[in-house]
Design a protein around this motif. Structure first.
Motif, PDB file in Angstrom:
ATOM      1  N   HIS A  26      -5.764  11.389   4.657  1.00 54.30           N
ATOM      2  CA  HIS A  26      -6.443  10.257   3.864  1.00 54.30           C
ATOM      3  C   HIS A  26      -7.710   9.736   4.490  1.00 54.30           C
ATOM      4  O   HIS A  26      -8.354   8.976   4.636  1.00 54.30           O
ATOM      5  CB  HIS A  26      -5.311   9.776   3.470  1.00 54.30           C
ATOM      6  N   ASP A  50      -9.961  11.309   6.360  1.00 50.77           N
ATOM      7  CA  ASP A  50     -11.027  10.797   5.540  1.00 50.77           C
ATOM      8  C   ASP A  50     -11.605   9.619   5.665  1.00 50.77           C
ATOM      9  O   ASP A  50     -13.243   9.346   5.649  1.00 50.77           O
ATOM     10  CB  ASP A  50     -10.365  11.165   4.154  1.00 50.77           C
ATOM     11  N   VAL A  51     -10.801   8.347   5.331  1.00 55.56           N
ATOM     12  CA  VAL A  51     -11.526   7.455   5.355  1.00 55.56           C
ATOM     13  C   VAL A  51     -12.335   7.251   6.755  1.00 55.56           C
ATOM     14  O   VAL A  51     -13.596   6.358   6.475  1.00 55.56           O
ATOM     15  CB  VAL A  51     -10.435   5.514   5.433  1.00 55.56           C
ATOM     16  N   ALA A  85     -11.166  11.202  -7.280  1.00 63.39           N
ATOM     17  CA  ALA A  85     -10.310  11.378  -6.107  1.00 63.39           C
ATOM     18  C   ALA A  85      -9.078   9.903  -6.509  1.00 63.39           C
ATOM     19  O   ALA A  85      -7.853  10.425  -5.983  1.00 63.39           O
ATOM     20  CB  ALA A  85     -10.597  11.334  -5.002  1.00 63.39           C
ATOM     21  N   HIS A  86      -9.564   9.194  -7.222  1.00 69.44           N
ATOM     22  CA  HIS A  86      -8.900   7.495  -6.925  1.00 69.44           C
ATOM     23  C   HIS A  86      -8.476   7.078  -8.503  1.00 69.44           C
ATOM     24  O   HIS A  86      -7.700   5.923  -8.634  1.00 69.44           O
ATOM     25  CB  HIS A  86      -9.330   6.254  -5.990  1.00 69.44           C
ATOM     26  N   ARG A  96      -1.501  15.397   3.799  1.00 72.27           N
ATOM     27  CA  ARG A  96      -2.445  15.314   3.004  1.00 72.27           C
ATOM     28  C   ARG A  96      -2.771  13.489   3.606  1.00 72.27           C
ATOM     29  O   ARG A  96      -3.832  12.621   3.140  1.00 72.27           O
ATOM     30  CB  ARG A  96      -2.332  15.193   1.541  1.00 72.27           C
ATOM     31  N   ARG A 151      -6.861   8.070 -10.818  1.00 71.16           N
ATOM     32  CA  ARG A 151      -5.523   7.911 -11.287  1.00 71.16           C
ATOM     33  C   ARG A 151      -4.684   6.568 -10.569  1.00 71.16           C
ATOM     34  O   ARG A 151      -3.641   6.237 -11.126  1.00 71.16           O
ATOM     35  CB  ARG A 151      -4.643   9.283 -10.900  1.00 71.16           C
ATOM     36  N   THR A 157      -6.733  -2.929   2.629  1.00 69.09           N
ATOM     37  CA  THR A 157      -6.693  -1.157   3.411  1.00 69.09           C
ATOM     38  C   THR A 157      -8.213  -1.349   4.366  1.00 69.09           C
ATOM     39  O   THR A 157      -7.772  -1.013   5.599  1.00 69.09           O
ATOM     40  CB  THR A 157      -6.520  -0.064   2.263  1.00 69.09           C
ATOM     41  N   VAL A 174       2.815  11.812  -1.609  1.00 68.23           N
ATOM     42  CA  VAL A 174       1.683  12.553  -0.996  1.00 68.23           C
ATOM     43  C   VAL A 174       2.215  13.102   0.433  1.00 68.23           C
ATOM     44  O   VAL A 174       2.704  12.949   0.671  1.00 68.23           O
ATOM     45  CB  VAL A 174       0.786  12.056  -1.406  1.00 68.23           C
ATOM     46  N   VAL A 192      -5.678  -4.436  -2.977  1.00 65.70           N
ATOM     47  CA  VAL A 192      -5.352  -2.581  -2.766  1.00 65.70           C
ATOM     48  C   VAL A 192      -6.763  -2.656  -1.836  1.00 65.70           C
ATOM     49  O   VAL A 192      -6.281  -2.511  -0.467  1.00 65.70           O
ATOM     50  CB  VAL A 192      -4.449  -2.519  -3.352  1.00 65.70           C
ATOM     51  N   LEU A 198     -15.654   9.109   6.555  1.00 65.26           N
ATOM     52  CA  LEU A 198     -16.630   8.008   5.333  1.00 65.26           C
ATOM     53  C   LEU A 198     -17.434   7.337   5.282  1.00 65.26           C
ATOM     54  O   LEU A 198     -18.604   7.007   5.487  1.00 65.26           O
ATOM     55  CB  LEU A 198     -15.679   8.567   3.823  1.00 65.26           C
ATOM     56  N   VAL A 199     -16.834   6.530   6.292  1.00 58.17           N
ATOM     57  CA  VAL A 199     -16.478   4.794   6.762  1.00 58.17           C
ATOM     58  C   VAL A 199     -17.640   4.495   8.096  1.00 58.17           C
ATOM     59  O   VAL A 199     -18.806   4.541   8.522  1.00 58.17           O
ATOM     60  CB  VAL A 199     -15.967   3.606   6.547  1.00 58.17           C
ATOM     61  N   PHE A 219       1.131   5.571  -2.118  1.00 59.17           N
ATOM     62  CA  PHE A 219       1.249   7.133  -0.896  1.00 59.17           C
ATOM     63  C   PHE A 219       2.372   8.303  -1.051  1.00 59.17           C
ATOM     64  O   PHE A 219       2.863   9.085  -0.719  1.00 59.17           O
ATOM     65  CB  PHE A 219       0.477   7.358   0.166  1.00 59.17           C
ATOM     66  N   LEU A 261       0.995  -1.285   0.094  1.00 58.79           N
ATOM     67  CA  LEU A 261       0.407   0.051  -0.484  1.00 58.79           C
ATOM     68  C   LEU A 261       0.782   0.870  -0.121  1.00 58.79           C
ATOM     69  O   LEU A 261       0.036   2.348  -1.048  1.00 58.79           O
ATOM     70  CB  LEU A 261      -0.923   0.228   1.407  1.00 58.79           C
ATOM     71  N   LEU A 280     -15.512  10.012  -4.750  1.00 56.42           N
ATOM     72  CA  LEU A 280     -14.040   8.791  -4.787  1.00 56.42           C
ATOM     73  C   LEU A 280     -13.728   8.911  -5.235  1.00 56.42           C
ATOM     74  O   LEU A 280     -12.734   8.090  -6.003  1.00 56.42           O
ATOM     75  CB  LEU A 280     -15.262   8.064  -3.860  1.00 56.42           C
TER      76      LEU A 280
HETATM   77  C1  HEM Z   1     -13.085   3.400   1.742  1.00 60.98           C
HETATM   78  C2  HEM Z   1     -11.748   3.377   1.273  1.00 60.98           C
HETATM   79  C3  HEM Z   1     -11.760   5.058   0.386  1.00 60.98           C
HETATM   80  C4  HEM Z   1     -11.646   6.114   1.489  1.00 60.98           C
HETATM   81  C5  HEM Z   1     -12.984   6.218   2.167  1.00 60.98           C
HETATM   82  C6  HEM Z   1     -11.222   7.071   0.415  1.00 60.98           C
HETATM   83  C7  HEM Z   1     -11.162   8.644   1.055  1.00 60.98           C
HETATM   84  C8  HEM Z   1     -10.643   9.173  -0.060  1.00 60.98           C
HETATM   85  C9  HEM Z   1     -11.121  10.854  -0.169  1.00 60.98           C
HETATM   86  C10 HEM Z   1     -11.826  11.455   0.554  1.00 60.98           C
HETATM   87  C11 HEM Z   1     -10.239  11.208  -1.005  1.00 60.98           C
HETATM   88  C12 HEM Z   1      -9.487  12.583  -1.317  1.00 60.98           C
HETATM   89  C13 HEM Z   1      -8.890  13.139  -0.783  1.00 60.98           C
HETATM   90  C14 HEM Z   1      -8.714  14.843  -0.970  1.00 60.98           C
HETATM   91  O1  HEM Z   1      -8.032  15.519  -1.850  1.00 60.98           O
HETATM   92  O2  HEM Z   1      -8.648  15.578  -0.969  1.00 60.98           O
HETATM   93  C15 HEM Z   1      -8.884   9.998  -1.135  1.00 60.98           C
HETATM   94  C16 HEM Z   1      -7.845  10.447  -2.003  1.00 60.98           C
HETATM   95  C17 HEM Z   1      -6.785   9.840  -2.439  1.00 60.98           C
HETATM   96  N1  HEM Z   1      -6.623   8.617  -1.489  1.00 60.98           N
HETATM   97 FE1  HEM Z   1      -8.331   7.291  -0.628  1.00 60.98          FE
HETATM   98  N2  HEM Z   1      -9.603   6.649   0.463  1.00 60.98           N
HETATM   99  C18 HEM Z   1      -9.737   5.056   0.212  1.00 60.98           C
HETATM  100  C19 HEM Z   1      -9.215   3.737   0.044  1.00 60.98           C
HETATM  101  C20 HEM Z   1      -7.976   4.143  -0.755  1.00 60.98           C
HETATM  102  C21 HEM Z   1      -7.222   3.252  -1.131  1.00 60.98           C
HETATM  103  C22 HEM Z   1      -7.521   1.893  -0.621  1.00 60.98           C
HETATM  104  C23 HEM Z   1      -5.685   3.386  -1.567  1.00 60.98           C
HETATM  105  C24 HEM Z   1      -4.256   3.214  -1.952  1.00 60.98           C
HETATM  106  C25 HEM Z   1      -3.842   2.335  -0.773  1.00 60.98           C
HETATM  107  C26 HEM Z   1      -6.477   5.452  -1.378  1.00 60.98           C
HETATM  108  C27 HEM Z   1      -5.560   5.789  -1.702  1.00 60.98           C
HETATM  109  C28 HEM Z   1      -5.363   7.222  -2.234  1.00 60.98           C
HETATM  110  C29 HEM Z   1      -4.499   8.260  -2.006  1.00 60.98           C
HETATM  111  C30 HEM Z   1      -2.917   8.019  -2.712  1.00 60.98           C
HETATM  112  C31 HEM Z   1      -5.219   9.443  -2.671  1.00 60.98           C
HETATM  113  C32 HEM Z   1      -4.262  10.455  -2.672  1.00 60.98           C
HETATM  114  C33 HEM Z   1      -3.883  11.462  -1.843  1.00 60.98           C
HETATM  115  C34 HEM Z   1      -3.941  13.064  -1.754  1.00 60.98           C
HETATM  116  O3  HEM Z   1      -3.311  13.464  -2.626  1.00 60.98           O
HETATM  117  O4  HEM Z   1      -3.971  13.983  -1.259  1.00 60.98           O
HETATM  118  N3  HEM Z   1      -7.633   5.253  -1.155  1.00 60.98           N
HETATM  119  N4  HEM Z   1      -9.108   9.131  -0.710  1.00 60.98           N
END
Ligand code: HEM
Length: 116
Positions: A46, A49-50, A67-68, A42, A70, A81, A38, A77, A53-54, A35, A31, A64
């Motif tokens: 994240h 946020d998880v 946001a994901h 941030r 790319r 998580t 990042v 994965v 949201l959950v 990141f 995983l 969502l």
């Molecule tokens: C329940 C599952 C998930 C939720 C609720 C969630 C929530 C979010 C949110 C709300 C953002 C937007 C953040 C922003 O730009 O303000 C985000 C971005 C992102 N998420 Fe997730 N995510 C989840 C799963 C994952 C997983 C499985 C991964 C990879 C291991 C991941 C990696 C990322 C990355 C790298 C970003 C961009 C981070 C950044 O640039 O700030 N996410 N996610």
């Protein structure tokens, strides 16, 4: 709907949960690379946020899927998580009925996180 704070047991518990989820996700070699590049603020955001949201049951603040997109995340994965999230909550002795609810909510987000 009872909020995240109450369900976890107050602000110290939310802080502990974010810390632990952050540690578990970034310590997982499958995983951590997502990141790379990042910033720390941030990354922590994240994990928050998880959790929000959950557990919080609030409306989604962002799309969502966008946001994901790319990241091209896989089922594995996503499962890893979700596993770290559940391990974190179990470790913090969160009520099992809350954990069951989390499983259902996390599963519902999968199609948006993984995309088409
Ligand atoms: C329940 C599952 C998930 C939720 C609720 C969630 C929530 C979010 C949110 C709300 C953002 C937007 C953040 C922003 O730009 O303000 C985000 C971005 C992102 N998420 Fe997730 N995510 C989840 C799963 C994952 C997983 C499985 C991964 C990879 C291991 C991941 C990696 C990322 C990355 C790298 C970003 C961009 C981070 C950044 O640039 O700030 N996410 N996610």
């Amino acid at each position: 709907m009872i909020g995240l704070l109450e369900r976890l047991g107050g602000p110290p518990a939310v802080h502990a949960a974010v810390d632990q989820l952050y540690r578990r996700v970034l310590a997982d070699p499958a995983l951590a690379p997502y990141f790379d590049g990042v910033d720390l603020h941030r990354q922590r955001g994240h994990m928050t946020d998880v959790l929000v949201l959950v557990l919080g049951g609030h409306a989604q603040p962002v799309a969502l899927e966008a946001a994901h997109a790319r990241l091209h995340l896989t089922d594995d994965v996503f499962d890893r998580t979700a596993g770290h999230l559940l391990d974190t909550l179990a470790d913090l002795a969160v009520d099992p009925t809350v954990i069951d609810d989390v499983i259902a909510r996390v599963a519902a987000l999968r199609p948006q996180i993984l995309g088409p």
